[in-house]
Scaffold this motif. Sequence first.
Motif, PDB file in Angstrom:
ATOM      1  N   ALA A 160       6.456 -15.630  14.298  1.00 46.02           N
ATOM      2  CA  ALA A 160       6.653 -14.119  15.007  1.00 46.02           C
ATOM      3  C   ALA A 160       7.012 -13.413  15.345  1.00 46.02           C
ATOM      4  O   ALA A 160       8.005 -13.935  16.711  1.00 46.02           O
ATOM      5  CB  ALA A 160       4.819 -14.884  15.581  1.00 46.02           C
ATOM      6  N   ARG A 161       7.214 -12.061  15.563  1.00 46.86           N
ATOM      7  CA  ARG A 161       8.222 -11.562  15.710  1.00 46.86           C
ATOM      8  C   ARG A 161       7.753 -10.188  16.610  1.00 46.86           C
ATOM      9  O   ARG A 161       6.438  -9.521  16.737  1.00 46.86           O
ATOM     10  CB  ARG A 161       9.792 -11.112  15.171  1.00 46.86           C
ATOM     11  CG  ARG A 161       9.644 -12.011  14.789  1.00 46.86           C
ATOM     12  CD  ARG A 161      10.382 -11.352  12.815  1.00 46.86           C
ATOM     13  NE  ARG A 161       9.499 -11.420  11.965  1.00 46.86           N
ATOM     14  CZ  ARG A 161       9.322 -11.127  10.205  1.00 46.86           C
ATOM     15  NH1 ARG A 161      10.849 -10.332  10.256  1.00 46.86           N
ATOM     16  NH2 ARG A 161       8.684 -10.897   9.739  1.00 46.86           N
ATOM     17  N   LYS A 162       8.789  -9.784  17.710  1.00 43.71           N
ATOM     18  CA  LYS A 162       8.276  -8.732  18.833  1.00 43.71           C
ATOM     19  C   LYS A 162       8.813  -7.431  17.687  1.00 43.71           C
ATOM     20  O   LYS A 162       9.550  -7.006  16.692  1.00 43.71           O
ATOM     21  CB  LYS A 162       9.194  -8.439  20.148  1.00 43.71           C
ATOM     22  CG  LYS A 162       8.846  -9.535  20.569  1.00 43.71           C
ATOM     23  CD  LYS A 162       9.863  -9.329  21.889  1.00 43.71           C
ATOM     24  CE  LYS A 162       9.066 -10.877  22.790  1.00 43.71           C
ATOM     25  NZ  LYS A 162       9.565 -10.405  23.949  1.00 43.71           N
ATOM     26  N   GLY A 163       8.058  -6.627  18.115  1.00 43.33           N
ATOM     27  CA  GLY A 163       8.491  -5.089  17.694  1.00 43.33           C
ATOM     28  C   GLY A 163       7.238  -4.438  16.637  1.00 43.33           C
ATOM     29  O   GLY A 163       5.710  -4.842  17.702  1.00 43.33           O
ATOM     30  N   TYR A 164       6.395  -3.598  16.168  1.00 42.80           N
ATOM     31  CA  TYR A 164       5.669  -2.882  15.193  1.00 42.80           C
ATOM     32  C   TYR A 164       5.075  -3.322  13.980  1.00 42.80           C
ATOM     33  O   TYR A 164       6.328  -3.591  12.884  1.00 42.80           O
ATOM     34  CB  TYR A 164       5.500  -1.386  15.412  1.00 42.80           C
ATOM     35  CG  TYR A 164       5.831  -0.814  16.228  1.00 42.80           C
ATOM     36  CD1 TYR A 164       5.329  -0.575  17.569  1.00 42.80           C
ATOM     37  CD2 TYR A 164       7.400  -0.454  16.920  1.00 42.80           C
ATOM     38  CE1 TYR A 164       4.958   0.301  18.598  1.00 42.80           C
ATOM     39  CE2 TYR A 164       7.480   0.175  18.239  1.00 42.80           C
ATOM     40  CZ  TYR A 164       6.220   0.689  19.063  1.00 42.80           C
ATOM     41  OH  TYR A 164       6.911   0.727  20.623  1.00 42.80           O
ATOM     42  N   PHE A 165       4.143  -3.556  13.449  1.00 38.74           N
ATOM     43  CA  PHE A 165       3.971  -4.079  12.291  1.00 38.74           C
ATOM     44  C   PHE A 165       2.730  -3.196  11.387  1.00 38.74           C
ATOM     45  O   PHE A 165       1.534  -2.406  11.900  1.00 38.74           O
ATOM     46  CB  PHE A 165       3.454  -5.389  12.700  1.00 38.74           C
ATOM     47  CG  PHE A 165       4.169  -6.775  13.527  1.00 38.74           C
ATOM     48  CD1 PHE A 165       5.233  -7.515  12.816  1.00 38.74           C
ATOM     49  CD2 PHE A 165       4.101  -5.829  15.229  1.00 38.74           C
ATOM     50  CE1 PHE A 165       6.288  -8.227  13.665  1.00 38.74           C
ATOM     51  CE2 PHE A 165       5.350  -7.127  15.867  1.00 38.74           C
ATOM     52  CZ  PHE A 165       6.033  -7.775  14.794  1.00 38.74           C
ATOM     53  N   ALA A 166       2.975  -3.636  10.682  1.00 34.00           N
ATOM     54  CA  ALA A 166       2.038  -2.619   9.590  1.00 34.00           C
ATOM     55  C   ALA A 166       1.064  -3.458   8.531  1.00 34.00           C
ATOM     56  O   ALA A 166       2.062  -3.696   7.983  1.00 34.00           O
ATOM     57  CB  ALA A 166       3.087  -0.988   8.268  1.00 34.00           C
ATOM     58  N   GLY A 167       0.278  -2.566   8.059  1.00 36.90           N
ATOM     59  CA  GLY A 167      -0.220  -2.951   6.911  1.00 36.90           C
ATOM     60  C   GLY A 167      -0.913  -1.550   5.969  1.00 36.90           C
ATOM     61  O   GLY A 167      -1.321  -0.233   6.498  1.00 36.90           O
ATOM     62  N   ILE A 168      -0.780  -2.202   4.679  1.00 38.64           N
ATOM     63  CA  ILE A 168      -0.926  -1.278   3.901  1.00 38.64           C
ATOM     64  C   ILE A 168      -1.607  -1.297   3.087  1.00 38.64           C
ATOM     65  O   ILE A 168      -1.691  -2.840   2.239  1.00 38.64           O
ATOM     66  CB  ILE A 168      -0.095  -0.366   3.183  1.00 38.64           C
ATOM     67  CG1 ILE A 168       1.500  -0.171   4.057  1.00 38.64           C
ATOM     68  CG2 ILE A 168       0.049   0.890   1.777  1.00 38.64           C
ATOM     69  CD1 ILE A 168       2.693   0.054   3.517  1.00 38.64           C
ATOM     70  N   ASP A 169      -3.427  -0.606   2.978  1.00 39.90           N
ATOM     71  CA  ASP A 169      -4.680  -1.519   1.773  1.00 39.90           C
ATOM     72  C   ASP A 169      -4.732   0.025   0.783  1.00 39.90           C
ATOM     73  O   ASP A 169      -4.861   0.989   0.758  1.00 39.90           O
ATOM     74  CB  ASP A 169      -5.531  -1.151   2.348  1.00 39.90           C
ATOM     75  CG  ASP A 169      -6.895  -2.154   2.217  1.00 39.90           C
ATOM     76  OD1 ASP A 169      -6.320  -1.915   0.311  1.00 39.90           O
ATOM     77  OD2 ASP A 169      -7.909  -1.961   2.224  1.00 39.90           O
ATOM     78  N   SER A 170      -4.232  -1.158  -0.203  1.00 43.14           N
ATOM     79  CA  SER A 170      -3.740   0.438  -1.266  1.00 43.14           C
ATOM     80  C   SER A 170      -5.252   0.249  -2.560  1.00 43.14           C
ATOM     81  O   SER A 170      -5.782  -0.939  -3.104  1.00 43.14           O
ATOM     82  CB  SER A 170      -2.345   0.391  -2.514  1.00 43.14           C
ATOM     83  OG  SER A 170      -2.580   0.987  -3.223  1.00 43.14           O
ATOM     84  N   GLY A 171      -6.130   0.651  -2.184  1.00 43.95           N
ATOM     85  CA  GLY A 171      -7.342   1.020  -2.705  1.00 43.95           C
ATOM     86  C   GLY A 171      -7.711   1.976  -4.455  1.00 43.95           C
ATOM     87  O   GLY A 171      -5.923   2.369  -3.932  1.00 43.95           O
ATOM     88  N   SER A 172      -8.792   1.570  -4.109  1.00 44.15           N
ATOM     89  CA  SER A 172      -8.774   2.514  -6.180  1.00 44.15           C
ATOM     90  C   SER A 172      -9.363   3.859  -5.543  1.00 44.15           C
ATOM     91  O   SER A 172      -8.601   4.812  -6.303  1.00 44.15           O
ATOM     92  CB  SER A 172      -9.848   1.707  -6.816  1.00 44.15           C
ATOM     93  OG  SER A 172     -11.114   1.676  -5.590  1.00 44.15           O
ATOM     94  N   ALA A 192      -4.262  -6.287   7.074  1.00 41.72           N
ATOM     95  CA  ALA A 192      -2.873  -6.428   6.561  1.00 41.72           C
ATOM     96  C   ALA A 192      -1.651  -6.681   8.104  1.00 41.72           C
ATOM     97  O   ALA A 192      -1.225  -7.582   7.525  1.00 41.72           O
ATOM     98  CB  ALA A 192      -2.665  -5.733   6.077  1.00 41.72           C
ATOM     99  N   ALA A 193      -2.442  -5.781   8.331  1.00 42.80           N
ATOM    100  CA  ALA A 193      -1.014  -5.422   9.825  1.00 42.80           C
ATOM    101  C   ALA A 193      -1.327  -6.566  11.078  1.00 42.80           C
ATOM    102  O   ALA A 193       0.244  -7.390  11.123  1.00 42.80           O
ATOM    103  CB  ALA A 193      -1.461  -3.778  10.511  1.00 42.80           C
ATOM    104  N   LEU A 194      -2.289  -7.336  10.998  1.00 42.78           N
ATOM    105  CA  LEU A 194      -2.423  -8.328  12.108  1.00 42.78           C
ATOM    106  C   LEU A 194      -1.908  -9.589  11.484  1.00 42.78           C
ATOM    107  O   LEU A 194      -0.846  -9.960  12.132  1.00 42.78           O
ATOM    108  CB  LEU A 194      -4.078  -8.794  12.568  1.00 42.78           C
ATOM    109  CG  LEU A 194      -4.655  -8.153  12.800  1.00 42.78           C
ATOM    110  CD1 LEU A 194      -6.417  -7.771  13.445  1.00 42.78           C
ATOM    111  CD2 LEU A 194      -4.265  -8.036  14.821  1.00 42.78           C
ATOM    112  N   ILE A 195      -2.505  -9.915   9.566  1.00 39.13           N
ATOM    113  CA  ILE A 195      -1.335 -10.841   9.466  1.00 39.13           C
ATOM    114  C   ILE A 195       0.069 -10.359   9.264  1.00 39.13           C
ATOM    115  O   ILE A 195       0.928 -11.658   9.329  1.00 39.13           O
ATOM    116  CB  ILE A 195      -1.911 -11.040   8.016  1.00 39.13           C
ATOM    117  CG1 ILE A 195      -3.669 -11.551   7.862  1.00 39.13           C
ATOM    118  CG2 ILE A 195      -0.581 -12.118   7.319  1.00 39.13           C
ATOM    119  CD1 ILE A 195      -3.813 -11.344   6.759  1.00 39.13           C
TER     120      ILE A 195
END
Length: 546
Positions: A281-293, A532-535
């Motif tokens: 785990a690291r510091k900073g900002y984290f992104a999750g992208i959900d590419s749905g249909s 996804a961002a949490l992961i």
Amino acid sequence: MIGYVCKYTPVEIIEAFGEEPVRLDSGCKSQERAEALIHSNMCSFMKGVLENIIENNIQEVVLTSCCDSIRRLYDVLKDKVKFIYILDLPRKKDPFAIDLFYNEITKFIDAYKVFKNKSFTKENLLKILKDKSFKKKEEPSGSIAIFGARLKDDVIEKIKNSCTVNIINFTCTREERIFNIEAKDNLLKSYAESLLNLTPCMRMAEDRSKLIKKEFKGIIYNTIKFCDFYSYEYAELKNKVDIPLLKIETDYTDSNSGQILTRVDAFFESAGIKKIEKQEARKGYFAGIDSGSTSTNAVIIDQNKNIISYSIIPTGPKALESAFKAFEIALNNAGLKEKDITSIVATGYGRVSIPFADRIVTEITCHGKGAFFIDNTVRTVIDIGGQDSKVIRLDDSGNVIDFVMNDKCSAGTGRFLEVMARTLGISIEEMAKVHKEAKENITITSMCTVFAESEVISLIAQNKDQRDIIHALNKAVASKAVSLVDRIGRKGKYMMTGGVAKNQGVVYAIESRLGEKLIIPFEPQIIGALGAALISLEGKCDLLEK
């Protein structure tokens, strides 16, 4: 070249003739030509094999009487290829059955001799059997077993590459041929016995549950579209085994490999055996992208799990462009640059098409993660998206322990409602506002989008109240969703995610059937991207590594 299907086929006999036996796989883009010769509801495996034969102009085929569909295949081919032979396969492997199969093999040899005008020698067969014989390998403990109908080789390979444990293939054509070459007094009879002693297929009158070992870490069971036999065995296994069991369905076209691998990856993730690279785990900002249909969603969080920004845009015709755009909007909303993001996790059907993601995780795991983060009392997540529906069961720690999906069909999804709204001549937003005002209790009898649309057109022609029709459609969607819930068992609390969660009528209809209120997140469409961002923040997913 002579094509064959079944593992009980005497391929070594064919080789002894100096011919090349080729296993007929079933994985064409479509089955259009096969469906011109047989009913479209026939076994999809048999249709795929027929399509393969037609496409590759295979003129010699040997089959076994393993099921009615293969017998039908024989009937179709007997006037269309130069050589076709079907061996009557016994259902047991006792001495009487061995004699029967031995006689079948000798009759096949005689028929092929006449057709090819070639001689057959037992010396050639003995040499081939000696070259192929090997000792049976011990199956390592902690393996994943694949049972049921045959899977394409590339799918098996992808499954092997997706997890950290050994994969054992017990499907109907397992590549394991062990022969008794010591009994030279009657080589053909010994050969027939060796074939019948292969890992029993479902046609054999054997207790296949004996193949299930408690050391297995889990089972993937593949069923065939339009074939009931495998579903019966799956149901029996489900009642007998107490290890994780995943059911998938194959139609033997290229169209459903993505859905199959999504289910398999989610199964591996929940079992803690998904192959991923460990990160701290690291510091900073984290992104999750959900590419749905239907929509592509992006979420950015900080190191304290605060949601900094999010975006929701239509996916459109190009998933990658939509992913870039959603990510860019989320960055702008947060006042950040791409270089400020420590890591990115992609999920959804288009996850494999996002090259700038550091990792991909299935939407099953991400929705469970996101839902539990929003409310840790949630034990069942009902996600109804644009093209599929899924129900996810969580344990007290938020781990995914079971799930079911309704894919390959838009019944009961956002697309279903969009089509119905268009048919009614209203917007999807207008449709979502109506929920309790129905006066007449209308029932939509079909969940198929095409047939249901015809029903709606008929109801409009009967001058039925529009609100009553909408109420009927909401009930239909709710019925489909609750049927998925019942497949894994009801357990509250329930959270509903996905775009359809914004439809008050559907929410009310599901609540009425469950007898319990649904938890609706502040923005139900971003839960997968949030997970996804949490992961991404955690550096490793607790659901993936145990």
